[in-house]
Design a protein around this motif. Structure first.
Motif, PDB file in Angstrom:
ATOM      1  N   ILE A  51      -4.496 -54.455  -0.583  1.00  0.00           N
ATOM      2  CA  ILE A  51      -5.133 -54.481   0.722  1.00  0.00           C
ATOM      3  C   ILE A  51      -6.081 -53.302   0.832  1.00  0.00           C
ATOM      4  O   ILE A  51      -5.748 -52.176   0.473  1.00  0.00           O
ATOM      5  CB  ILE A  51      -4.085 -54.475   1.861  1.00  0.00           C
ATOM      6  CG1 ILE A  51      -4.768 -54.582   3.222  1.00  0.00           C
ATOM      7  CG2 ILE A  51      -3.200 -53.231   1.788  1.00  0.00           C
ATOM      8  CD1 ILE A  51      -3.789 -54.861   4.362  1.00  0.00           C
ATOM      9  N   GLY A  55      -8.608 -54.144   5.692  1.00  0.00           N
ATOM     10  CA  GLY A  55      -7.651 -55.222   5.827  1.00  0.00           C
ATOM     11  C   GLY A  55      -7.850 -56.418   4.924  1.00  0.00           C
ATOM     12  O   GLY A  55      -7.101 -57.397   5.035  1.00  0.00           O
ATOM     13  N   SER A  56      -8.818 -56.378   4.042  1.00  0.00           N
ATOM     14  CA  SER A  56      -9.008 -57.479   3.100  1.00  0.00           C
ATOM     15  C   SER A  56      -7.857 -57.503   2.104  1.00  0.00           C
ATOM     16  O   SER A  56      -7.474 -56.466   1.567  1.00  0.00           O
ATOM     17  CB  SER A  56     -10.335 -57.339   2.363  1.00  0.00           C
ATOM     18  OG  SER A  56     -11.424 -57.425   3.267  1.00  0.00           O
ATOM     19  N   THR A  57      -7.317 -58.685   1.858  1.00  0.00           N
ATOM     20  CA  THR A  57      -6.143 -58.805   0.999  1.00  0.00           C
ATOM     21  C   THR A  57      -6.408 -59.658  -0.222  1.00  0.00           C
ATOM     22  O   THR A  57      -7.306 -60.493  -0.243  1.00  0.00           O
ATOM     23  CB  THR A  57      -4.961 -59.405   1.772  1.00  0.00           C
ATOM     24  OG1 THR A  57      -5.330 -60.692   2.287  1.00  0.00           O
ATOM     25  CG2 THR A  57      -4.566 -58.509   2.937  1.00  0.00           C
ATOM     26  N   SER A  70       0.476 -55.757   4.396  1.00  0.00           N
ATOM     27  CA  SER A  70      -0.152 -55.186   5.576  1.00  0.00           C
ATOM     28  C   SER A  70      -0.098 -53.666   5.466  1.00  0.00           C
ATOM     29  O   SER A  70       0.566 -53.123   4.579  1.00  0.00           O
ATOM     30  CB  SER A  70       0.538 -55.664   6.863  1.00  0.00           C
ATOM     31  OG  SER A  70       1.898 -55.269   6.881  1.00  0.00           O
ATOM     32  N   ARG A  71      -0.789 -52.987   6.373  1.00  0.00           N
ATOM     33  CA  ARG A  71      -0.791 -51.529   6.316  1.00  0.00           C
ATOM     34  C   ARG A  71      -0.943 -50.928   7.700  1.00  0.00           C
ATOM     35  O   ARG A  71      -1.455 -51.562   8.624  1.00  0.00           O
ATOM     36  CB  ARG A  71      -1.908 -51.018   5.398  1.00  0.00           C
ATOM     37  CG  ARG A  71      -3.313 -51.325   5.896  1.00  0.00           C
ATOM     38  CD  ARG A  71      -4.353 -50.997   4.829  1.00  0.00           C
ATOM     39  NE  ARG A  71      -4.482 -49.563   4.615  1.00  0.00           N
ATOM     40  CZ  ARG A  71      -5.092 -49.012   3.562  1.00  0.00           C
ATOM     41  NH1 ARG A  71      -5.584 -49.789   2.608  1.00  0.00           N
ATOM     42  NH2 ARG A  71      -5.182 -47.693   3.459  1.00  0.00           N
TER      43      ARG A  71
END
Length: 122
Positions: A51, A55-57, A70-71
């Protein structure tokens, strides 16, 4: 000194769920991408998910649709939600982070946690 500490591993049954956490601490000026890798006995370490800051995963095909990364940037923490685990998911899970420990650091370096065991068994 930078430290990444994983938590939340353990035994889980197929159909259950588990949430892993990894908190970075110590000398941290900035953190870039963070991710999760895993290594099963007799196998090489493999990518699970990554990530970016925005927020790109990215997910391995084997976990897509079942795992969620998530982070929390304020806490320098990355999470891995494991849903519908399968026996093949059994492995030691490692978190990593690309970061600059100091403002004078010329580039980002990859740091690794010590791992947390996830065992999927009925």
């Amino acid at each position: 000194q930078v430290q990444l500490v994983e938590s939340g591993g353990g035994l889980v049954q197929p159909g259950g769920s588990l949430r892993l956490s990894c908190a970075a601490s110590g000398s941290i000026f900035s953190i870039g991408a963070m991710g999760w890798y895993r290594q099963a006995p007799g196998k090489q370490r493999e990518l699970v998910a990554t990530i970016t800051n925005d927020g790109s995963t990215n997910y391995a095909d084997s976990v897509k649709g079942r795992f969620t990364i998530s982070r929390d940037n304020a806490k320098n923490t990355v999470y891995l939600q494991i849903d519908s685990p399968e026996p093949e998911d059994t492995a030691v899970y490692y978190c990593n982070a690309a970061l600059r420990p100091r403002s004078s650091s010329p580039y980002y370096l990859l740091y690794w946690g010590q791992g947390t065991q996830v065992t999927v068994s009925s």
